[in-house]
Scaffold this motif. Structure first.
Motif, PDB file in Angstrom:
ATOM      1  N   TRP A 136       1.830  49.818  94.947  1.00 18.11           N
ATOM      2  CA  TRP A 136       2.271  51.054  95.602  1.00 18.11           C
ATOM      3  C   TRP A 136       1.987  50.950  97.094  1.00 18.11           C
ATOM      4  O   TRP A 136       0.899  50.550  97.501  1.00 18.11           O
ATOM      5  CB  TRP A 136       1.507  52.240  95.024  1.00 18.11           C
ATOM      6  CG  TRP A 136       1.990  52.702  93.682  1.00 18.11           C
ATOM      7  CD1 TRP A 136       2.298  51.918  92.613  1.00 18.11           C
ATOM      8  CD2 TRP A 136       2.189  54.050  93.262  1.00 18.11           C
ATOM      9  NE1 TRP A 136       2.686  52.688  91.548  1.00 18.11           N
ATOM     10  CE2 TRP A 136       2.622  54.008  91.918  1.00 18.11           C
ATOM     11  CE3 TRP A 136       2.031  55.283  93.880  1.00 18.11           C
ATOM     12  CZ2 TRP A 136       2.907  55.162  91.195  1.00 18.11           C
ATOM     13  CZ3 TRP A 136       2.314  56.427  93.149  1.00 18.11           C
ATOM     14  CH2 TRP A 136       2.757  56.364  91.828  1.00 18.11           C
ATOM     15  N   PHE A 153      -2.476  51.553  91.220  1.00 18.54           N
ATOM     16  CA  PHE A 153      -1.770  51.529  92.511  1.00 18.54           C
ATOM     17  C   PHE A 153      -1.701  50.116  93.089  1.00 18.54           C
ATOM     18  O   PHE A 153      -0.666  49.690  93.600  1.00 18.54           O
ATOM     19  CB  PHE A 153      -2.444  52.485  93.496  1.00 18.54           C
ATOM     20  CG  PHE A 153      -2.548  53.891  93.003  1.00 18.54           C
ATOM     21  CD1 PHE A 153      -1.410  54.641  92.728  1.00 18.54           C
ATOM     22  CD2 PHE A 153      -3.786  54.474  92.785  1.00 18.54           C
ATOM     23  CE1 PHE A 153      -1.502  55.941  92.250  1.00 18.54           C
ATOM     24  CE2 PHE A 153      -3.906  55.770  92.314  1.00 18.54           C
ATOM     25  CZ  PHE A 153      -2.755  56.498  92.039  1.00 18.54           C
ATOM     26  N   LEU A 171      -2.177  62.822  91.869  1.00 23.19           N
ATOM     27  CA  LEU A 171      -2.397  61.374  91.876  1.00 23.19           C
ATOM     28  C   LEU A 171      -3.652  61.000  91.087  1.00 23.19           C
ATOM     29  O   LEU A 171      -3.687  59.964  90.417  1.00 23.19           O
ATOM     30  CB  LEU A 171      -2.497  60.870  93.315  1.00 23.19           C
ATOM     31  CG  LEU A 171      -1.168  60.838  94.071  1.00 23.19           C
ATOM     32  CD1 LEU A 171      -1.401  60.715  95.572  1.00 23.19           C
ATOM     33  CD2 LEU A 171      -0.295  59.683  93.581  1.00 23.19           C
ATOM     34  N   VAL A 201      -7.685  56.794  94.509  1.00 21.45           N
ATOM     35  CA  VAL A 201      -6.624  57.347  95.351  1.00 21.45           C
ATOM     36  C   VAL A 201      -7.007  57.246  96.825  1.00 21.45           C
ATOM     37  O   VAL A 201      -6.221  56.774  97.663  1.00 21.45           O
ATOM     38  CB  VAL A 201      -6.345  58.823  94.974  1.00 21.45           C
ATOM     39  CG1 VAL A 201      -5.296  59.431  95.907  1.00 21.45           C
ATOM     40  CG2 VAL A 201      -5.880  58.928  93.525  1.00 21.45           C
ATOM     41  N   PHE A 229       6.406  58.158  89.896  1.00 23.05           N
ATOM     42  CA  PHE A 229       5.815  58.832  88.725  1.00 23.05           C
ATOM     43  C   PHE A 229       6.727  58.675  87.500  1.00 23.05           C
ATOM     44  O   PHE A 229       6.263  58.451  86.380  1.00 23.05           O
ATOM     45  CB  PHE A 229       5.645  60.327  89.006  1.00 23.05           C
ATOM     46  CG  PHE A 229       4.385  60.694  89.747  1.00 23.05           C
ATOM     47  CD1 PHE A 229       3.223  59.944  89.625  1.00 23.05           C
ATOM     48  CD2 PHE A 229       4.354  61.815  90.563  1.00 23.05           C
ATOM     49  CE1 PHE A 229       2.067  60.298  90.299  1.00 23.05           C
ATOM     50  CE2 PHE A 229       3.197  62.189  91.234  1.00 23.05           C
ATOM     51  CZ  PHE A 229       2.055  61.420  91.107  1.00 23.05           C
ATOM     52  N   GLN A 236      -1.318  67.527  95.888  1.00 24.63           N
ATOM     53  CA  GLN A 236      -0.794  66.164  95.819  1.00 24.63           C
ATOM     54  C   GLN A 236      -1.887  65.188  95.382  1.00 24.63           C
ATOM     55  O   GLN A 236      -1.676  64.317  94.534  1.00 24.63           O
ATOM     56  CB  GLN A 236      -0.231  65.756  97.178  1.00 24.63           C
ATOM     57  CG  GLN A 236       1.042  66.474  97.557  1.00 24.63           C
ATOM     58  CD  GLN A 236       1.495  66.153  98.973  1.00 24.63           C
ATOM     59  OE1 GLN A 236       0.694  65.802  99.842  1.00 24.63           O
ATOM     60  NE2 GLN A 236       2.792  66.272  99.230  1.00 24.63           N
ATOM     61  N   PHE A 283      -2.736  61.116  87.491  1.00 26.28           N
ATOM     62  CA  PHE A 283      -1.941  59.924  87.188  1.00 26.28           C
ATOM     63  C   PHE A 283      -2.853  58.708  86.991  1.00 26.28           C
ATOM     64  O   PHE A 283      -2.707  57.952  86.020  1.00 26.28           O
ATOM     65  CB  PHE A 283      -0.959  59.689  88.340  1.00 26.28           C
ATOM     66  CG  PHE A 283      -0.115  58.458  88.198  1.00 26.28           C
ATOM     67  CD1 PHE A 283       1.020  58.465  87.400  1.00 26.28           C
ATOM     68  CD2 PHE A 283      -0.429  57.301  88.890  1.00 26.28           C
ATOM     69  CE1 PHE A 283       1.807  57.328  87.271  1.00 26.28           C
ATOM     70  CE2 PHE A 283       0.348  56.164  88.776  1.00 26.28           C
ATOM     71  CZ  PHE A 283       1.477  56.175  87.969  1.00 26.28           C
ATOM     72  N   ILE A 339       6.780  58.624  95.942  1.00 30.17           N
ATOM     73  CA  ILE A 339       5.723  58.854  94.959  1.00 30.17           C
ATOM     74  C   ILE A 339       6.288  59.577  93.748  1.00 30.17           C
ATOM     75  O   ILE A 339       6.031  59.206  92.592  1.00 30.17           O
ATOM     76  CB  ILE A 339       4.563  59.654  95.590  1.00 30.17           C
ATOM     77  CG1 ILE A 339       3.779  58.770  96.565  1.00 30.17           C
ATOM     78  CG2 ILE A 339       3.626  60.198  94.507  1.00 30.17           C
ATOM     79  CD1 ILE A 339       2.693  59.502  97.331  1.00 30.17           C
ATOM     80  N   PHE A 369       2.309  68.061  92.243  1.00 31.47           N
ATOM     81  CA  PHE A 369       2.471  67.368  93.530  1.00 31.47           C
ATOM     82  C   PHE A 369       3.333  68.189  94.472  1.00 31.47           C
ATOM     83  O   PHE A 369       3.082  68.226  95.694  1.00 31.47           O
ATOM     84  CB  PHE A 369       3.101  65.994  93.300  1.00 31.47           C
ATOM     85  CG  PHE A 369       3.084  65.089  94.507  1.00 31.47           C
ATOM     86  CD1 PHE A 369       2.032  64.218  94.727  1.00 31.47           C
ATOM     87  CD2 PHE A 369       4.133  65.104  95.417  1.00 31.47           C
ATOM     88  CE1 PHE A 369       2.014  63.383  95.834  1.00 31.47           C
ATOM     89  CE2 PHE A 369       4.115  64.274  96.535  1.00 31.47           C
ATOM     90  CZ  PHE A 369       3.056  63.411  96.744  1.00 31.47           C
ATOM     91  N   GLU A 398       2.679  66.398  86.517  1.00 33.54           N
ATOM     92  CA  GLU A 398       2.107  65.842  87.748  1.00 33.54           C
ATOM     93  C   GLU A 398       3.060  66.014  88.923  1.00 33.54           C
ATOM     94  O   GLU A 398       2.628  66.300  90.046  1.00 33.54           O
ATOM     95  CB  GLU A 398       1.759  64.369  87.524  1.00 33.54           C
ATOM     96  CG  GLU A 398       0.554  64.176  86.603  1.00 33.54           C
ATOM     97  CD  GLU A 398       0.456  62.798  85.999  1.00 33.54           C
ATOM     98  OE1 GLU A 398      -0.576  62.511  85.362  1.00 33.54           O
ATOM     99  OE2 GLU A 398       1.407  61.996  86.131  1.00 33.54           O
TER     100      GLU A 398
END
Length: 264
Positions: free
Chosen positions: A78, A73, A61, A45, A91, A57, A64, A87, A116, A112
């Motif tokens: 992303w 990612f 991530l 991340v 998800f 947040q 995830f 974001i 977040f 998630e």
């Protein structure tokens, strides 16, 4: 999908799982392995994104990535400065195995997203982003932007808009709006060369680039009369019910008494 799992999602090939009860892991061992392995997902991340996140947040991530892999990612391209709203929308795209929606994945993504969206005052920075310092203050400011100033959930223009309860749920403060600042974030995202963001009366953030410091307004009062309601008073005084409640410690907006002096 050809694997069996144990603990916090640790896997091994099905060929190594001879049946229920043939693979054991203590809670202590599972937690030890989690702490050893989670670092790679935290770094995934931090190394991909160029923006800051609140702690919640960031944790969402990492969860995830733990589920989808450290390369998710980059593989799915992303954006490195992806906004909060994008974001959250992204998800929701990861709930299928093949063409089938799995309820377990739907539940995980919803969890998630909820994490977040949970406010947190702790900021996690990513490489290339300065460490943000939060300082408690009590200072009055006035909005100088002719088009108004957007209130954000965190100290970056990439974060979602925040409807401020003291301003009738508005996400944009009009030119000339005065408010009391409760914290400032130093070394946050630069806006017109200004890297300080200001917290608006305990909720939501705006860039200091479009503010000027002003003196605290003189406290005005209103005496409740027969037939008054808090909503009617708020309308006449040009304020909001939520603000009157906050300034006068009113728990129930339906209960006020004749002769009560309200500050506004």
């Amino acid at each position: 999908d050809g694997v069996c799992t144990i603990g916090y999602g640790f896997t091994r090939p099905l060929s190594q799982c001879k049946g229920v009860g043939t693979w054991f892991m203590s809670t202590a061992e599972a937690e030890k392995r989690l702490l050893e392995q989670i670092v790679a997902y935290e770094n995934a991340v931090k190394n991909h994104f160029t923006r800051s996140f609140t702690q919640n947040q960031f944790n969402a991530l990492v969860s995830f990535a733990w589920n989808l892999g450290t390369g998710i990612f980059a593989k799915d391209r992303w954006d490195k400065n992806m906004s909060d709203s994008n974001i959250i929308a992204s998800f929701k795209n990861y709930t299928r195995v093949g063409n089938t929606v799995w309820q377990g994945l739907v539940n995980r993504r919803n969890g998630e997203i909820a994490l977040f969206n949970t406010p947190s005052s702790v900021i996690v920075t990513t490489p290339g982003v300065h460490q943000i310092q939060l300082v408690n203050i009590s200072q009055w400011y006035e909005v100088t932007a002719s088009a108004g100033l957007n209130v954000r959930k965190s100290q970056t223009s990439a974060s979602s808009l925040h409807g401020h309860s003291k301003f009738g749920g508005k996400t944009t403060l009009p030119l000339g709006t005065k408010f009391r600042a409760t914290r400032k974030a130093i070394n946050a995202q630069s806006v017109n060369g200004n890297t300080t963001w200001i917290e608006v009366e305990n909720e939501g953030w705006v860039s200091e680039a479009f503010l000027k410091s002003v003196n605290a307004p003189n406290t005005r009062t209103y005496t409740v009369k027969v037939g008054d309601t808090l909503s009617g008073i708020a309308s006449r005084l040009g304020t909001t019910v939520a603000r009157l409640q906050q300034d006068n410690n009113i728990a129930n907006p339906n209960i006020i008494r004749v002769g009560q002096i309200l500050k506004y």
